[in-house]
Design a protein around this motif. Structure first.
Motif, mmCIF file in Angstrom:
data_model
loop_
_atom_site.group_PDB
_atom_site.id
_atom_site.type_symbol
_atom_site.label_atom_id
_atom_site.label_comp_id
_atom_site.label_asym_id
_atom_site.label_seq_id
_atom_site.Cartn_x
_atom_site.Cartn_y
_atom_site.Cartn_z
ATOM 1 N N GLU A 35 -5.517 1.967 -11.927
ATOM 2 C CA GLU A 35 -5.357 0.483 -11.781
ATOM 3 C C GLU A 35 -4.667 0.149 -10.616
ATOM 4 O OE1 GLU A 35 -6.036 -3.141 -13.055
ATOM 5 O OE2 GLU A 35 -6.914 -1.517 -13.991
ATOM 6 N N ALA A 36 -3.701 0.803 -10.246
ATOM 7 C CA ALA A 36 -2.938 0.227 -8.905
ATOM 8 C C ALA A 36 -4.300 0.392 -7.794
ATOM 9 C CB ALA A 36 -2.094 1.237 -8.465
ATOM 10 N N ALA A 37 -5.093 1.452 -7.725
ATOM 11 C CA ALA A 37 -6.208 1.533 -6.652
ATOM 12 C C ALA A 37 -6.952 0.491 -6.835
ATOM 13 C CB ALA A 37 -6.498 2.826 -7.074
ATOM 14 N N THR A 38 -7.421 -0.061 -8.007
ATOM 15 C CA THR A 38 -8.368 -1.391 -7.962
ATOM 16 C C THR A 38 -7.700 -2.488 -7.348
ATOM 17 O OG1 THR A 38 -7.366 -2.256 -10.312
ATOM 18 C CG2 THR A 38 -9.164 -0.379 -9.783
ATOM 19 N N MET A 39 -6.190 -2.415 -7.137
ATOM 20 C CA MET A 39 -5.325 -3.502 -6.592
ATOM 21 C C MET A 39 -5.110 -3.423 -5.198
ATOM 22 S SD MET A 39 -2.597 -4.054 -9.713
ATOM 23 C CE MET A 39 -1.552 -5.403 -8.915
ATOM 24 N N HIS A 40 -5.607 -2.330 -4.543
ATOM 25 C CA HIS A 40 -5.019 -1.784 -3.370
ATOM 26 C C HIS A 40 -3.930 -1.311 -3.018
ATOM 27 C CE1 HIS A 40 -9.208 -2.835 -2.305
ATOM 28 N NE2 HIS A 40 -9.054 -4.119 -2.838
ATOM 29 N N ALA A 41 -3.263 -1.187 -3.994
ATOM 30 C CA ALA A 41 -1.947 -0.412 -3.855
ATOM 31 C C ALA A 41 -1.849 0.975 -3.595
ATOM 32 C CB ALA A 41 -0.951 -0.622 -5.279
ATOM 33 N N ASP A 42 -0.723 1.437 -2.784
ATOM 34 C CA ASP A 42 -0.855 3.068 -2.682
ATOM 35 C C ASP A 42 0.365 3.456 -3.087
ATOM 36 O OD1 ASP A 42 1.343 1.937 -0.866
ATOM 37 O OD2 ASP A 42 0.444 2.461 0.723
ATOM 38 N N THR A 43 1.143 2.843 -4.100
ATOM 39 C CA THR A 43 2.289 3.260 -4.586
ATOM 40 C C THR A 43 2.628 2.492 -5.822
ATOM 41 O OG1 THR A 43 3.420 3.707 -2.353
ATOM 42 C CG2 THR A 43 4.891 3.894 -4.269
ATOM 43 N N ILE A 44 3.132 3.324 -6.978
ATOM 44 C CA ILE A 44 3.665 2.780 -8.284
ATOM 45 C C ILE A 44 4.925 3.230 -8.557
ATOM 46 C CG2 ILE A 44 1.189 2.514 -9.003
ATOM 47 C CD1 ILE A 44 1.402 4.984 -10.482
ATOM 48 N N LYS A 45 5.401 2.645 -9.277
ATOM 49 C CA LYS A 45 6.826 3.039 -9.769
ATOM 50 C C LYS A 45 7.098 2.592 -11.443
ATOM 51 C CE LYS A 45 10.520 -0.384 -8.780
ATOM 52 N NZ LYS A 45 11.781 -0.675 -8.364
ATOM 53 N N PRO A 46 7.769 3.441 -11.922
ATOM 54 C CA PRO A 46 7.721 3.106 -13.514
ATOM 55 C C PRO A 46 8.994 2.151 -13.452
ATOM 56 C CG PRO A 46 8.639 5.396 -13.100
ATOM 57 C CD PRO A 46 7.951 4.846 -11.780
ATOM 58 N N GLN A 92 2.456 -2.042 -1.999
ATOM 59 C CA GLN A 92 1.478 -1.312 -0.831
ATOM 60 C C GLN A 92 2.505 -1.203 0.424
ATOM 61 O OE1 GLN A 92 -1.207 -3.971 1.113
ATOM 62 N NE2 GLN A 92 -2.415 -2.340 1.850
ATOM 63 N N CYS A 93 2.935 0.098 0.599
ATOM 64 C CA CYS A 93 3.927 0.741 1.482
ATOM 65 C C CYS A 93 3.273 1.127 2.791
ATOM 66 C CB CYS A 93 4.592 1.960 0.583
ATOM 67 S SG CYS A 93 5.394 1.489 -0.705
ATOM 68 N N GLY A 94 1.990 1.506 2.818
ATOM 69 C CA GLY A 94 1.472 1.901 4.014
ATOM 70 C C GLY A 94 0.855 0.828 4.621
ATOM 71 N N SER A 95 0.325 1.057 5.808
ATOM 72 C CA SER A 95 -0.298 0.038 6.651
ATOM 73 C C SER A 95 -2.062 -0.299 6.324
ATOM 74 C CB SER A 95 -0.220 0.125 8.095
ATOM 75 O OG SER A 95 -0.646 1.329 8.528
ATOM 76 N N HIS A 96 -2.494 0.899 5.772
ATOM 77 C CA HIS A 96 -3.922 1.093 5.225
ATOM 78 C C HIS A 96 -4.024 0.432 3.681
ATOM 79 C CE1 HIS A 96 -2.401 4.742 3.670
ATOM 80 N NE2 HIS A 96 -3.570 4.797 3.068
ATOM 81 N N LEU A 97 -5.296 0.150 3.435
ATOM 82 C CA LEU A 97 -5.711 0.126 2.117
ATOM 83 C C LEU A 97 -6.185 1.345 1.489
ATOM 84 C CD1 LEU A 97 -8.005 -3.141 2.606
ATOM 85 C CD2 LEU A 97 -5.637 -3.165 1.678
ATOM 86 N N VAL A 98 -5.958 1.368 0.199
ATOM 87 C CA VAL A 98 -6.282 2.740 -0.480
ATOM 88 C C VAL A 98 -7.718 2.620 -0.576
ATOM 89 C CG1 VAL A 98 -6.197 3.599 -2.669
ATOM 90 C CG2 VAL A 98 -4.222 2.433 -1.809
ATOM 91 N N THR A 99 -8.440 3.600 -0.135
ATOM 92 C CA THR A 99 -9.968 3.969 -0.329
ATOM 93 C C THR A 99 -10.257 5.110 -1.035
ATOM 94 O OG1 THR A 99 -9.900 4.983 1.759
ATOM 95 C CG2 THR A 99 -10.308 2.521 1.858
ATOM 96 N N PRO A 100 -11.492 5.226 -1.851
ATOM 97 C CA PRO A 100 -11.755 6.297 -2.358
ATOM 98 C C PRO A 100 -11.754 7.620 -1.457
ATOM 99 C CG PRO A 100 -13.439 4.613 -2.976
ATOM 100 C CD PRO A 100 -12.369 4.066 -1.862
ATOM 101 N N ALA A 101 -11.404 8.734 -1.934
ATOM 102 C CA ALA A 101 -11.245 10.000 -1.339
ATOM 103 C C ALA A 101 -12.706 10.323 -1.387
ATOM 104 C CB ALA A 101 -10.437 10.767 -1.773
ATOM 105 N N ALA A 102 -13.144 11.086 -0.027
ATOM 106 C CA ALA A 102 -14.586 11.457 -0.285
ATOM 107 C C ALA A 102 -14.723 12.696 -1.259
ATOM 108 C CB ALA A 102 -14.706 12.257 1.204
ATOM 109 N N PRO A 103 -15.882 12.672 -1.905
ATOM 110 C CA PRO A 103 -16.070 13.729 -2.729
ATOM 111 C C PRO A 103 -15.829 15.224 -2.265
ATOM 112 C CG PRO A 103 -18.066 12.191 -2.782
ATOM 113 C CD PRO A 103 -17.197 11.834 -1.418
#
Length: 133
Positions: free
Chosen positions: A76-87, A102-113
């Motif tokens: 779910e965090a990846a769909t929000m362009h987040a790169d970090t979650i915490k409980p 979002q802790c980094g300077s880049h948006l979360v993108t899918p990893a290459a297959p």
């Protein structure tokens, strides 16, 4: 007695199953801040995820439930362009709240297959789902 055994066996087998919750390619870039340190990160919101924590009267394995909750939160965090979650709290009745950041300077993108997951560049810890048990 035989009927009781025949009814208990499927229930016990179902309690040991995983429920098919798998990480998405984009969620592999989402790290979990177990230490809670998200200073300097942008708060993107709250995620609440839930899974079945019991099947009938049988409780599911606590580690599997926690693992599935984390995988769902990362997805779910990846769909929000987040790169970090915490409980935000401990799991309760199969539900758990998470903060998305979002802790980094880049948006979360899918990893290459077929490419291995890259370790977190911030020196944090990368987590992987627990299998078996």
């Amino acid at each position: 007695m035989r009927k009781t055994v025949l009814m208990l066996v499927p229930t016990l087998l179902l309690g040991a199953c995983t429920w098919g919750i798998n990480p998405t390619p984009a969620s592999q870039n989402v790290r979990t801040a177990w230490n809670g340190d998200v200073s300097g990160c942008k708060d993107l919101g709250k995620i609440t995820v839930s899974v079945m924590d019991h099947v009938g009267p049988v409780d599911r394995n606590d580690i599997k439930v926690r693992d599935e909750l984390q995988v769902m939160a990362r997805n779910e965090a990846a769909t929000m362009h987040a790169d970090t979650i915490k409980p935000l709290a401990e799991p309760s009745d199969g539900s758990q709240p998470w903060g998305a950041y979002q802790c980094g300077s880049h948006l979360v993108t899918p990893a290459a297959p077929n490419s291995p997951a890259q370790p977190a560049s911030s020196g944090g810890t990368q987590t992987f789902p627990v299998k078996g048990g």
